[in-house]
Scaffold this motif. Structure first.
Motif, PDB file in Angstrom:
ATOM      1  N   ASN A  30       0.831  -1.200   0.000  1.00 24.67           N
ATOM      2  CA  ASN A  30       0.000   0.000   0.000  1.00 24.67           C
ATOM      3  C   ASN A  30       0.871   1.257   0.000  1.00 24.67           C
ATOM      4  OD1 ASN A  30      -2.928   0.890   0.291  1.00 24.67           O
ATOM      5  ND2 ASN A  30      -1.959   2.036   1.955  1.00 24.67           N
ATOM      6  N   ASP A  31       1.925   1.256   0.816  1.00 22.63           N
ATOM      7  CA  ASP A  31       2.820   2.416   0.866  1.00 22.63           C
ATOM      8  C   ASP A  31       3.516   2.629  -0.474  1.00 22.63           C
ATOM      9  OD1 ASP A  31       2.145   2.840   3.495  1.00 22.63           O
ATOM     10  OD2 ASP A  31       3.917   1.831   4.309  1.00 22.63           O
ATOM     11  N   TRP A  32       3.962   1.534  -1.072  1.00 24.06           N
ATOM     12  CA  TRP A  32       4.657   1.640  -2.357  1.00 24.06           C
ATOM     13  C   TRP A  32       3.722   2.158  -3.451  1.00 24.06           C
ATOM     14  CZ3 TRP A  32       4.036  -1.409  -6.911  1.00 24.06           C
ATOM     15  CH2 TRP A  32       4.991  -1.154  -7.903  1.00 24.06           C
ATOM     16  N   LEU A  33       2.476   1.657  -3.479  1.00 26.58           N
ATOM     17  CA  LEU A  33       1.504   2.151  -4.456  1.00 26.58           C
ATOM     18  C   LEU A  33       1.225   3.635  -4.240  1.00 26.58           C
ATOM     19  CD1 LEU A  33      -1.135  -0.727  -4.741  1.00 26.58           C
ATOM     20  CD2 LEU A  33       0.618  -0.095  -6.397  1.00 26.58           C
ATOM     21  N   ASP A  34       1.149   4.065  -2.978  1.00 29.90           N
ATOM     22  CA  ASP A  34       0.948   5.491  -2.696  1.00 29.90           C
ATOM     23  C   ASP A  34       2.056   6.322  -3.329  1.00 29.90           C
ATOM     24  OD1 ASP A  34      -1.348   5.065  -1.254  1.00 29.90           O
ATOM     25  OD2 ASP A  34      -0.383   5.216   0.720  1.00 29.90           O
ATOM     26  N   ALA A  72       8.021   5.828 -18.643  1.00 31.59           N
ATOM     27  CA  ALA A  72       9.013   5.252 -17.740  1.00 31.59           C
ATOM     28  C   ALA A  72       8.358   4.620 -16.516  1.00 31.59           C
ATOM     29  CB  ALA A  72      10.008   6.331 -17.312  1.00 31.59           C
ATOM     30  N   LEU A  73       7.321   5.263 -15.996  1.00 36.95           N
ATOM     31  CA  LEU A  73       6.648   4.745 -14.800  1.00 36.95           C
ATOM     32  C   LEU A  73       5.741   3.558 -15.117  1.00 36.95           C
ATOM     33  CD1 LEU A  73       5.714   8.128 -13.071  1.00 36.95           C
ATOM     34  CD2 LEU A  73       7.389   6.459 -12.253  1.00 36.95           C
ATOM     35  N   LEU A  74       4.989   3.664 -16.213  1.00 35.67           N
ATOM     36  CA  LEU A  74       3.982   2.642 -16.488  1.00 35.67           C
ATOM     37  C   LEU A  74       4.534   1.459 -17.283  1.00 35.67           C
ATOM     38  CD1 LEU A  74       0.929   4.929 -17.262  1.00 35.67           C
ATOM     39  CD2 LEU A  74       1.234   3.443 -15.286  1.00 35.67           C
ATOM     40  N   ASN A  75       5.712   1.619 -17.856  1.00 31.40           N
ATOM     41  CA  ASN A  75       6.308   0.507 -18.592  1.00 31.40           C
ATOM     42  C   ASN A  75       7.518  -0.097 -17.875  1.00 31.40           C
ATOM     43  OD1 ASN A  75       4.537   0.447 -20.873  1.00 31.40           O
ATOM     44  ND2 ASN A  75       5.521   2.312 -21.632  1.00 31.40           N
ATOM     45  N   GLU A  76       7.713   0.258 -16.618  1.00 30.06           N
ATOM     46  CA  GLU A  76       8.804  -0.322 -15.840  1.00 30.06           C
ATOM     47  C   GLU A  76       8.473  -1.788 -15.514  1.00 30.06           C
ATOM     48  OE1 GLU A  76      11.711  -1.644 -13.584  1.00 30.06           O
ATOM     49  OE2 GLU A  76      11.831   0.191 -14.760  1.00 30.06           O
ATOM     50  N   PRO A  77       9.270  -2.746 -15.994  1.00 28.60           N
ATOM     51  CA  PRO A  77       8.938  -4.169 -15.824  1.00 28.60           C
ATOM     52  C   PRO A  77       8.757  -4.603 -14.375  1.00 28.60           C
ATOM     53  CG  PRO A  77      10.688  -3.893 -17.443  1.00 28.60           C
ATOM     54  CD  PRO A  77      10.472  -2.549 -16.815  1.00 28.60           C
ATOM     55  N   SER A  78       9.579  -4.091 -13.466  1.00 23.33           N
ATOM     56  CA  SER A  78       9.467  -4.537 -12.073  1.00 23.33           C
ATOM     57  C   SER A  78       8.173  -4.043 -11.431  1.00 23.33           C
ATOM     58  CB  SER A  78      10.677  -4.056 -11.267  1.00 23.33           C
ATOM     59  OG  SER A  78      10.700  -2.635 -11.169  1.00 23.33           O
ATOM     60  N   TYR A  79       7.655  -2.897 -11.895  1.00 23.30           N
ATOM     61  CA  TYR A  79       6.385  -2.405 -11.361  1.00 23.30           C
ATOM     62  C   TYR A  79       5.249  -3.327 -11.796  1.00 23.30           C
ATOM     63  CZ  TYR A  79       8.875   1.987 -10.390  1.00 23.30           C
ATOM     64  OH  TYR A  79       9.747   2.936  -9.933  1.00 23.30           O
ATOM     65  N   ARG A  80       5.284  -3.706 -13.056  1.00 26.09           N
ATOM     66  CA  ARG A  80       4.246  -4.620 -13.551  1.00 26.09           C
ATOM     67  C   ARG A  80       4.327  -5.962 -12.837  1.00 26.09           C
ATOM     68  NH1 ARG A  80       3.701  -3.647 -20.036  1.00 26.09           N
ATOM     69  NH2 ARG A  80       3.518  -1.389 -19.936  1.00 26.09           N
ATOM     70  N   ALA A  81       5.538  -6.443 -12.662  1.00 28.77           N
ATOM     71  CA  ALA A  81       5.702  -7.743 -12.007  1.00 28.77           C
ATOM     72  C   ALA A  81       5.173  -7.704 -10.574  1.00 28.77           C
ATOM     73  CB  ALA A  81       7.176  -8.145 -12.028  1.00 28.77           C
ATOM     74  N   THR A  82       5.416  -6.600  -9.876  1.00 32.92           N
ATOM     75  CA  THR A  82       4.939  -6.475  -8.497  1.00 32.92           C
ATOM     76  C   THR A  82       3.417  -6.460  -8.446  1.00 32.92           C
ATOM     77  OG1 THR A  82       6.928  -5.270  -7.835  1.00 32.92           O
ATOM     78  CG2 THR A  82       4.985  -5.020  -6.437  1.00 32.92           C
ATOM     79  N   VAL A  83       2.800  -5.672  -9.315  1.00 28.93           N
ATOM     80  CA  VAL A  83       1.341  -5.587  -9.348  1.00 28.93           C
ATOM     81  C   VAL A  83       0.738  -6.945  -9.684  1.00 28.93           C
ATOM     82  CG1 VAL A  83      -0.615  -4.623 -10.625  1.00 28.93           C
ATOM     83  CG2 VAL A  83       1.205  -3.116  -9.789  1.00 28.93           C
ATOM     84  N   ARG A  84       1.288  -7.617 -10.670  1.00 32.37           N
ATOM     85  CA  ARG A  84       0.722  -8.900 -11.082  1.00 32.37           C
ATOM     86  C   ARG A  84       0.943  -9.979 -10.029  1.00 32.37           C
ATOM     87  NH1 ARG A  84       2.612  -7.862 -17.342  1.00 32.37           N
ATOM     88  NH2 ARG A  84       0.869  -6.459 -17.802  1.00 32.37           N
ATOM     89  N   LEU A 101      -6.910  -1.663 -11.285  1.00 35.20           N
ATOM     90  CA  LEU A 101      -6.813  -0.464 -12.108  1.00 35.20           C
ATOM     91  C   LEU A 101      -5.397  -0.255 -12.632  1.00 35.20           C
ATOM     92  CD1 LEU A 101      -9.123   1.862  -9.997  1.00 35.20           C
ATOM     93  CD2 LEU A 101      -9.638   0.871 -12.230  1.00 35.20           C
ATOM     94  N   PHE A 102      -4.411  -0.606 -11.810  1.00 34.00           N
ATOM     95  CA  PHE A 102      -3.032  -0.523 -12.302  1.00 34.00           C
ATOM     96  C   PHE A 102      -2.811  -1.484 -13.461  1.00 34.00           C
ATOM     97  CE2 PHE A 102      -1.147   1.969  -8.793  1.00 34.00           C
ATOM     98  CZ  PHE A 102      -0.222   2.697  -9.530  1.00 34.00           C
TER      99      PHE A 102
END
Length: 527
Positions: A30-34, A72-84, A101-102
């Motif tokens: 939750n903190d990271w998503l914020d 850069a923010l929405l196509n960062e692979p590690s962000y997608r991997a974390t959300v999924r 939504l992410f």
């Protein structure tokens, strides 16, 4: 006027955000998503401010650099991997919704935040904004074109404007817009979709089959009254056949309100007066209105939800321009009363956004409002409403043509799209085939792709919502002050405040006790 914060020169295409940290708990997630959403909102504010400034001719940040920051923010692979990773593991309902939504945002960004796509889109849009139509020795605005087609009595003038005002720009831009569409298709197919249109409809919660079934039903329901409208109008004005440049003029002859009450200098005060009936103080709302010629009837920029909203408009005399301003103010009210804590929960999808704008505009259909505002007699208002139903049918069928054209244009963007549009306009508007190049001079295919079906869905949303308001509360303009406030509280609680926490189709079902359908609109238009 506050021109917005455009001090985002540090955004660059080479900037890559730090990888996502290791997250082992929902609290940490939750903190990271914020943090991620705060960064996305900052980029969004920069983009919206720069776009607004472009439209009003002020210096603006480079949209390509801001798009690169989004990418850069929405196509960062590690962000997608974390959300999924957490998508099917999180248990908190609010957190689960944010992850859903992410996931949609990531899918959308695969296309919209691809550099080849956003750079070409921004280039074309600059040309669309800066283009000044000329016919003969006269320079026109987009509003001038609309006004001439609506009200000029000389048929040859209307034809000249229709065929010459925007065709040079369309010819100039056709190859670029077609290339943009092909780029979108390439990315959508990589993601497993037949075309970009199918990807976009998926994001909206629908699909081509469902939408076309709706189109076919509306076409069938409206064909007979629309044919009657054309026949009667042509007979009254001695036309052997109705041409495309006759449609708006004929509709205005059949259903129009006096221009007197709707003068440009008075329109904002009139909109404020309507909004005040809900118990609101319009001047205290975070909504600015700025006059500017734009390639739309009106345009609402939500710079930041819920406290910075700006409406661009270039009103002329007449009810139609007033109604456009009410529509845009409907967007503003919606954004101003969203009560969600995070960026993704504040972002609503097109059908619902347009539905909220139309829900406010529908209050100007009420006979009590028409009687008081126009000074017409009851019989005159009743006649106007009958004729205006036909005018609205003509608009609805035009939207069917435009929406279907654009969806099917993605099947083969290199085809003769002038012919494709002409075929659908001839089918839905029942006018002779006209191959005047126009499609690429309209901003929708460039800046708001696969959007025009949202205006059709908005009509359904508004009609169904108003039917529920009448059932629950009675006739709005006959309600006492507390009753009108209750209507606004109903809209705020069910539609505005939840933001994207609840799917838009579910919000309608929850508010009206039924899924969205054509029934209320069919009844209202006496179909």
């Amino acid at each position: 006027m506050n021109s917005g914060n455009n001090s985002y020169s540090s955004f660059g295409e080479s900037v890559r955000p730090a990888p996502a940290p290791s997250i082992t708990s929902e609290a940490r997630l939750n903190d990271w998503l914020d943090q991620l959403e705060n960064r996305l909102e900052s980029v969004s504010v920069a983009y919206n401010s720069a776009s607004f400034n472009k439209y009003i001719g002020l210096p603006a940040s480079d949209l390509n650099r801001i798009d690169a920051a989004y990418s850069a923010l929405l196509n960062e692979p590690s962000y997608r991997a974390t959300v999924r990773h957490w998508l099917n593991r999180a248990t908190n309902p609010l957190l689960c919704r944010r992850l859903e939504l992410f996931e949609k945002s990531f899918l959308e960004a695969e296309v919209s935040k691809n550099p080849a796509i956003y750079e070409l889109r921004n280039l074309i849009n600059d040309r669309l904004i800066g283009y000044k139509p000329r016919v003969g020795n006269s320079e026109l605005t987009r509003s001038d074109i609309t006004e001439i087609l609506r009200s000029h009595p000389d048929r040859t003038v209307r034809q000249r404007i229709y065929e010459q005002a925007l065709s040079p720009l369309s010819r100039e831009l056709e190859s670029q817009v077609s290339a943009l569409m092909q780029h979108r298709n390439t990315e959508a197919r990589r993601l497993g979709f037949k075309t970009y249109a199918d990807l976009h409809l998926h994001l909206l919660g629908t699909n081509r089959t469902t939408l076309f079934e709706l189109f076919d039903r509306l076409e069938a329901l409206t064909t007979a009254p629309y044919r009657e409208f054309l026949a009667v109008a042509a007979r009254e004005h001695g036309l052997e056949r109705v041409e495309p440049w006759d449609l708006q003029w004929l509709a205005d002859r059949r259903a129009s309100l006096p221009d007197g009450p709707f003068q440009p200098d008075n329109m904002l005060a009139m909109v404020h007066a309507l909004v005040a009936l809900f118990g609101l103080k319009p001047q205290e709302l975070p909504i600015q209105v700025v006059k500017q010629d734009i390639p739309f009837g009106g345009l609402c920029f939500t710079i930041r939800v819920p406290d910075d909203i700006r409406i661009l408009t270039n009103p002329k005399a007449g009810y139609l321009f007033y109604r456009t301003m009410v529509h845009e103010f409907g967007h503003g009210l919606h954004s101003a009363f969203i009560r969600q804590p995070s960026y993704t929960l504040k972002r609503e999808w097109g059908p619902f956004n347009e539905g909220m704008a139309e829900t406010l505009a529908f209050f100007t259909h009420y006979p009590d409002w028409l009687l008081k505002t126009t000074g017409l007699s009851k019989a005159e208002v009743e006649n106007y409403q009958r004729e205006n139903a036909r005018r609205r049918i003509q608009r609805l069928r035009n939207l069917l043509a435009q929406a279907r054209f654009e969806i099917e244009a993605y099947d083969n963007p290199s085809a003769n799209l002038n012919r494709l549009l002409a075929d659908y306009e001839a089918r839905y508007l029942l006018t002779p085939l006209n191959l005047t190049p126009r499609w690429a001079a309209v901003s929708f295919p460039t800046t708001h792709p696969i959007y025009r079906q949202n205006y059709i869905l908005a009509e359904l949303i508004a009609a169904q919502t108003h039917a529920e308001i009448e059932r629950r509360f009675g006739f709005f303009f006959q309600l006492p002050e507390d009753g009108r406030k209750a209507v606004f509280n109903f809209l705020r609680a069910n539609y505005y405040a939840p933001g994207a926490f609840t799917e838009w189709a579910d919000k309608i079902r929850n508010a009206t006790s039924k899924p969205l359908s054509v029934d209320a609109l069919v009844k209202e238009l006496s179909l």
